[in-house]
Design an enzyme around this catalytic site. Structure first.
Site, PDB file in Angstrom:
ATOM      1  N   HIS A 112      17.419 -28.680   9.882  1.00 13.47           N
ATOM      2  CA  HIS A 112      18.149 -27.636   9.126  1.00 13.47           C
ATOM      3  C   HIS A 112      19.326 -27.085   9.937  1.00 13.47           C
ATOM      4  O   HIS A 112      19.631 -25.887   9.876  1.00 13.47           O
ATOM      5  CB  HIS A 112      17.222 -26.477   8.744  1.00 13.47           C
ATOM      6  CG  HIS A 112      16.111 -26.853   7.814  1.00 13.47           C
ATOM      7  ND1 HIS A 112      16.215 -26.739   6.454  1.00 13.47           N
ATOM      8  CD2 HIS A 112      14.875 -27.361   8.047  1.00 13.47           C
ATOM      9  CE1 HIS A 112      15.082 -27.143   5.890  1.00 13.47           C
ATOM     10  NE2 HIS A 112      14.252 -27.526   6.833  1.00 13.47           N
ATOM     11  N   ASN A 138      12.002 -24.588   0.554  1.00 14.90           N
ATOM     12  CA  ASN A 138      12.893 -25.728   0.305  1.00 14.90           C
ATOM     13  C   ASN A 138      13.228 -25.798  -1.175  1.00 14.90           C
ATOM     14  O   ASN A 138      12.644 -25.087  -1.983  1.00 14.90           O
ATOM     15  CB  ASN A 138      12.203 -27.036   0.712  1.00 14.90           C
ATOM     16  CG  ASN A 138      12.271 -27.301   2.211  1.00 14.90           C
ATOM     17  OD1 ASN A 138      13.074 -26.707   2.921  1.00 14.90           O
ATOM     18  ND2 ASN A 138      11.418 -28.188   2.680  1.00 14.90           N
ATOM     19  N   TYR A 192       8.001 -22.158  14.561  1.00  9.36           N
ATOM     20  CA  TYR A 192       9.314 -21.506  14.402  1.00  9.36           C
ATOM     21  C   TYR A 192       9.631 -20.565  15.562  1.00  9.36           C
ATOM     22  O   TYR A 192      10.714 -20.606  16.142  1.00  9.36           O
ATOM     23  CB  TYR A 192       9.388 -20.772  13.054  1.00  9.36           C
ATOM     24  CG  TYR A 192       9.457 -21.727  11.876  1.00  9.36           C
ATOM     25  CD1 TYR A 192       8.372 -22.547  11.573  1.00  9.36           C
ATOM     26  CD2 TYR A 192      10.583 -21.844  11.096  1.00  9.36           C
ATOM     27  CE1 TYR A 192       8.420 -23.445  10.511  1.00  9.36           C
ATOM     28  CE2 TYR A 192      10.648 -22.733  10.032  1.00  9.36           C
ATOM     29  CZ  TYR A 192       9.567 -23.525   9.747  1.00  9.36           C
ATOM     30  OH  TYR A 192       9.627 -24.415   8.710  1.00  9.36           O
TER      31      TYR A 192
HETATM   32 FE1  HDE Z   1      10.564 -26.102   8.806  1.00 15.41          FE
HETATM   33  N1  HDE Z   1      11.298 -25.861  10.670  1.00 15.41           N
HETATM   34  N2  HDE Z   1       8.956 -27.088   9.578  1.00 15.41           N
HETATM   35  N3  HDE Z   1       9.877 -26.517   6.929  1.00 15.41           N
HETATM   36  N4  HDE Z   1      12.132 -25.177   8.015  1.00 15.41           N
HETATM   37  C1  HDE Z   1      12.469 -25.279  10.981  1.00 15.41           C
HETATM   38  O1  HDE Z   1      12.740 -23.716  12.730  1.00 15.41           O
HETATM   39  C2  HDE Z   1       8.575 -27.053  10.859  1.00 15.41           C
HETATM   40  C3  HDE Z   1       8.736 -27.174   6.615  1.00 15.41           C
HETATM   41  C4  HDE Z   1      12.351 -24.879   6.706  1.00 15.41           C
HETATM   42  O2  HDE Z   1      17.704 -21.629   7.722  1.00 15.41           O
HETATM   43  C5  HDE Z   1      12.652 -25.093  12.460  1.00 15.41           C
HETATM   44  O3  HDE Z   1      14.237 -22.174  13.448  1.00 15.41           O
HETATM   45  C6  HDE Z   1       7.257 -27.611  11.019  1.00 15.41           C
HETATM   46  C7  HDE Z   1       8.400 -26.989   5.235  1.00 15.41           C
HETATM   47  C8  HDE Z   1      13.631 -24.251   6.540  1.00 15.41           C
HETATM   48  O4  HDE Z   1      17.069 -21.184   9.768  1.00 15.41           O
HETATM   49  C9  HDE Z   1      11.363 -25.671  13.050  1.00 15.41           C
HETATM   50  C10 HDE Z   1       6.875 -27.988   9.760  1.00 15.41           C
HETATM   51  C11 HDE Z   1       9.394 -26.199   4.727  1.00 15.41           C
HETATM   52  C12 HDE Z   1      14.163 -24.166   7.821  1.00 15.41           C
HETATM   53  C13 HDE Z   1      10.597 -26.073  11.808  1.00 15.41           C
HETATM   54  C14 HDE Z   1       7.958 -27.679   8.873  1.00 15.41           C
HETATM   55  C15 HDE Z   1      10.300 -25.914   5.801  1.00 15.41           C
HETATM   56  C16 HDE Z   1      13.213 -24.750   8.717  1.00 15.41           C
HETATM   57  C17 HDE Z   1      13.954 -25.644  13.001  1.00 15.41           C
HETATM   58  C18 HDE Z   1       5.539 -28.589   9.379  1.00 15.41           C
HETATM   59  C19 HDE Z   1       9.553 -25.710   3.290  1.00 15.41           C
HETATM   60  C20 HDE Z   1      15.523 -23.608   8.192  1.00 15.41           C
HETATM   61  C21 HDE Z   1      14.781 -24.475  13.425  1.00 15.41           C
HETATM   62  C22 HDE Z   1       5.585 -29.961   9.061  1.00 15.41           C
HETATM   63  C23 HDE Z   1       8.501 -24.797   2.899  1.00 15.41           C
HETATM   64  C24 HDE Z   1      15.486 -22.116   8.331  1.00 15.41           C
HETATM   65  C25 HDE Z   1      13.945 -23.321  13.207  1.00 15.41           C
HETATM   66  C26 HDE Z   1      16.869 -21.593   8.636  1.00 15.41           C
HETATM   67  C27 HDE Z   1      13.388 -24.831  10.098  1.00 15.41           C
HETATM   68  C28 HDE Z   1       9.355 -26.565  11.898  1.00 15.41           C
HETATM   69  C29 HDE Z   1       7.966 -28.022   7.497  1.00 15.41           C
HETATM   70  C30 HDE Z   1      11.477 -25.111   5.589  1.00 15.41           C
HETATM   71  C31 HDE Z   1      11.525 -26.763  14.046  1.00 15.41           C
HETATM   72  C32 HDE Z   1       6.485 -27.777  12.293  1.00 15.41           C
HETATM   73  C33 HDE Z   1       7.169 -27.531   4.504  1.00 15.41           C
HETATM   74  C34 HDE Z   1      14.258 -23.767   5.237  1.00 15.41           C
HETATM   75  O5  HDE Z   1      10.648 -24.737  13.782  1.00 15.41           O
END
Ligand code: HDE
Length: 714
Positions: free
Chosen positions: A76, A149, A363
């Site tokens: 992202h 998402n 996060y």
């Molecule tokens: Fe994320 N995700 N994600 N994700 N995600 C990040 O956090 C993570 C997942 C989502 O505009 C990271 O600060 C794991 C699902 C958004 O700043 C990180 C898992 C959904 C954003 C991270 C998921 C999301 C992130 C990268 C388990 C929808 C951007 C930078 C498989 C519900 C937020 C940060 C923004 C960002 C980890 C899965 C949505 C790496 C371990 C499911 C919208 O921490």
């Protein structure tokens, strides 16, 4: 001061005025507040001599610059943000004690960041990808982050697989190719090794991955959460965002062209809409499930690769979010914002969804490094409106100046403050779920059904949507070099739908599966389809962009009537011509050109209109760019309109199988024809009938019934 700013609704002009009037803004200073006398020429020993180390301003300026970059988000990375507010429709007391969900008169400030997932910070907006939809609610109970998402399910069932997934989909290890794309060997290798991906892949290869606008896509919390009311009763929930402008997408060919023509397409669209006062609005919905119904379904409600079909658990629309202010500074706000699914407020709790459980850890962990230490909550965009008081101290970039001697609890020196709050006092009390079990690396049986909902999704698609998915498979799998991977993907999707697998195989040079397979599911859930969804609003042209292509000699009466009607409907129009400057009409009026063929393209518009005027059309017919504009908009199934002699340009463009207004026989003339989104009118004068038909055609967004016309040369 900073807190006030978040809710500040001052206009841009008022804010600029404030800046101008601020006496401290007048002089350029060093970071020590020393006024600088020259910032263009470094201090040197003689006019042609070496630069001197004692030039403290030079050194400070360069040093700060050298350290301007921070690590981008690991996923992202590319995003755009906006401020706004949220209002609930009616008190949600029965379900949750969350204060921001009680009072319909209360506006809770929010900051939203939309993003693509795979591409780096400088990548293009219109790539095929999931979009992030993360919302920070600055509630009176503290910050609540809904990090969602634009698709309701995810690739994997357990967060421990996330590094593998991301490594596979990001550019390949040896050469960093390709950028911002899933279409390569390592990703599809990963997919073919993980059948749990099947449902999400159907979403990613659908039009959902190509949103026309962040203002026109849905949002989903994906994971299962809990509402808890003040009596401590819990219920399972899923979150939804519904865009009031409907759910609309681009077409694949268009997205690829936009990636070159305007890589900031979605970012610009959001920014401009807010600047122009067209505030994006989304309704907030929840699916609520009683705990006793937890095992009622043929899927596990904790499995993030499954939706809760709306036919089984309807969505309750409980409030609305409006985005009404652009950030002042991209880095300070959009880049430094830190969302975390673990940021919850009393009344909202977690479930044991194994993906969510892992997210709760990840996060904060990533933000500790991305934002340089444990004090990033003090950055204005991350600071809650609710007061913060605790015994956490020190660390990099600490800005709070804590007073007093104590930083521990309990204490007798500092009046035992700050102290924990009871539930009645608003303290967060975790839901008292009974948990018992053996330590085990395993998932419940229902998690192993990978294909039923992928089939449900496939069954729910309209014919054009199915066609788009097959074409997306052809592109994505076609780009995979290893034939074994291509074959493995075909075989995997044979478990979803046999005909789908045969169609994929046809386009990617591998044999169809020996035995036609497929899931037996016949159920449909129309709202997962964009086209069939009741939320796909098709009765407004609000904020749509329409190109009016013209040359000298254009019919002014046509242009002014059509332009006025489109703008009255909320659309934006651009006069497009060979060059910028003024155009002269056949009756002598002048109009200013907004964009030339060099600075714009049909892919940047939702519809195209050609006015009449003999000289106008004579010129346009000679312009390859004008013909191409029309052909390309036709190919992308957009509404096209022409009046008077303008119809001749459509004929010159050879639009296949389209009926036009005009003479049908010597004595019969049809004044107005609307055929598959191509609206034409002849006869001079009143254009109100044309405007009505053209507006209806634009509101439909795309006219798929002419999509098979691949013979269009654009
Ligand atoms: Fe994320 N995700 N994600 N994700 N995600 C990040 O956090 C993570 C997942 C989502 O505009 C990271 O600060 C794991 C699902 C958004 O700043 C990180 C898992 C959904 C954003 C991270 C998921 C999301 C992130 C990268 C388990 C929808 C951007 C930078 C498989 C519900 C937020 C940060 C923004 C960002 C980890 C899965 C949505 C790496 C371990 C499911 C919208 O921490």
């Amino acid at each position: 001061m900073e807190k006030k700013r978040i809710v500040d609704e001052k206009s841009k002009d008022e804010q600029l005025e404030m800046v101008r009037e601020d006496p401290e803004r007048e002089f350029l200073t060093t970071n020590q507040g020393v006024r600088v006398s020259n910032t263009d020429i470094s201090l040197k020993a003689g006019e042609r001599g070496p630069t001197l180390l004692e030039d403290f301003h030079f050194r400070e300026k360069l040093t700060h610059f050298d350290h301007e970059r921070i690590p981008e988000r690991v996923v992202h990375a590319r995003g755009s943000g906006a401020y706004g507010y949220f209002q609930v429709y009616e008190p949600m007391k029965e379900y949750t004690s969350a204060k921001f969900l009680q009072d319909p008169n209360k506006k809770t400030p929010v900051f939203v960041r939309f993003s693509t997932v795979v591409g780096f910070r400088g990548s293009a907006d219109t790539v095929r990808d999931v979009r992030g939809f993360a919302t920070k609610f600055y509630t009176e109970d503290g910050n609540y982050d809904l990090v969602g998402n634009n698709m309701p399910v995810f690739f994997i069932q357990d967060a421990i697989k996330f590094p593998d997934l991301v490594h596979a989909i990001k550019p390949e290890q040896d050469n960093q190719i390709p950028q911002a794309s899933a279409a390569h060997d390592t990703f599809w290798d990963f997919v073919s090794c993980h059948p749990e991906n099947a449902h999400m892949i159907m979403w990613v290869l659908s039009d959902r991955a190509l949103p026309r606008s962040y203002r026109m896509m849905e949002g989903f919390g994906v994971n299962t959460f809990r509402f808890v009311n003040s009596e401590g009763k819990g219920r399972f929930i899923k979150f939804h965002w519904k865009p009031l402008l409907g759910i609309h997408s681009l077409v694949w060919d268009e997205t690829q062209k936009i990636a070159g023509k305007d890589p900031d397409f979605n970012r610009r669209d959001l920014w401009e809409a807010i600047e122009m006062g067209d505030y994006p609005e989304y309704e907030f919905g929840v699916q609520i499930l009683e705990e006793e119904d937890e095992f009622k379904f043929d899927f596990d409600i904790l499995d993030p690769t499954k939706i809760w079909p709306e036919e089984d658990v309807p969505i309750k629309w409980i409030g609305k979010m409006t985005l009404n202010r652009n950030p002042d500074n991209f880095f300070a706000e959009t880049e430094q914002v830190a969302f975390c699914p673990a940021n919850v407020v009393p009344g909202i709790d977690f479930s044991n969804d194994p993906l969510l459980q892992g997210r709760l850890f990840s996060y904060l962990d990533t933000q500790l490094i991305r934002l340089g230490g444990p004090n990033f909550q003090e950055i204005p965009i991350n600071r809650p409106l609710a007061p913060v008081a605790n015994n956490q101290r020190e660390g990099y970039h600490r800005t709070t100046i804590n007073k007093g001697k104590t930083s521990y609890f309990p204490n007798t020196v500092g009046e035992n403050l700050p102290r924990p709050a009871s539930g009645e006092e608003g303290g967060y009390v975790h839901y008292m779920e009974k948990v018992e079990g053996k330590k085990i690396r395993s998932r419940s049986e229902k998690f192993k059904d990978f294909f039923s909902q992928a089939k449900l999704f496939w069954n729910s698609m309209s014919e054009p949507e199915k066609k788009h998915i097959i074409e997306a498979f052809h592109f994505e799998i076609g780009k995979v070099n290893d034939k074994n991977i291509r074959k493995a993907v075909v075989d995997m999707f044979n478990n979803v739908d046999g005909d789908l697998a045969i169609e994929i195989a046809k386009g990617v040079g591998v044999p169809a599966p020996e035995k036609k397979g497929g899931s037996p599911v016949t159920k449909e859930s129309p709202n997962v389809s964009q086209e069939r969804s009741e939320r796909n609003v098709k009765n407004t042209i609000k904020t749509r962009k329409i190109a009016i292509i013209a040359a000298d000699g254009y019919n002014h009466n046509d242009v002014s009537q059509v332009k006025q009607a489109l703008e009255a409907g909320g659309a934006k129009t651009h006069i497009v011509s060979e060059h910028q400057g003024m155009l002269k009409s056949s009756s002598g009026e002048e109009i200013e050109v907004d964009k030339s063929y060099v600075t714009t393209e049909s892919v940047l518009y939702d519809a195209v209109y050609i006015p009449g005027g003999k000289e106008n059309v004579k010129t346009l017919k000679m312009q390859g760019d004008a013909i191409h504009f029309v052909n390309e908009a036709f190919r992308h199934c957009k509404a096209l309109g022409a009046t008077g002699e303008g119809v001749e340009l459509f004929k010159a463009a050879n639009l296949p199988d389209i009926q036009f207004a005009g003479k049908e026989s010597v004595d019969k003339e049809i004044p107005l024809v609307s055929d598959k989104g191509v609206v034409t009118a002849v006869k001079e004068g009143d254009r109100s009938d044309f405007n009505k038909s053209f507006t209806t055609a634009i509101a439909k967004h795309r006219h798929w019934d002419r999509e098979k016309k691949e013979q269009v040369p654009a």
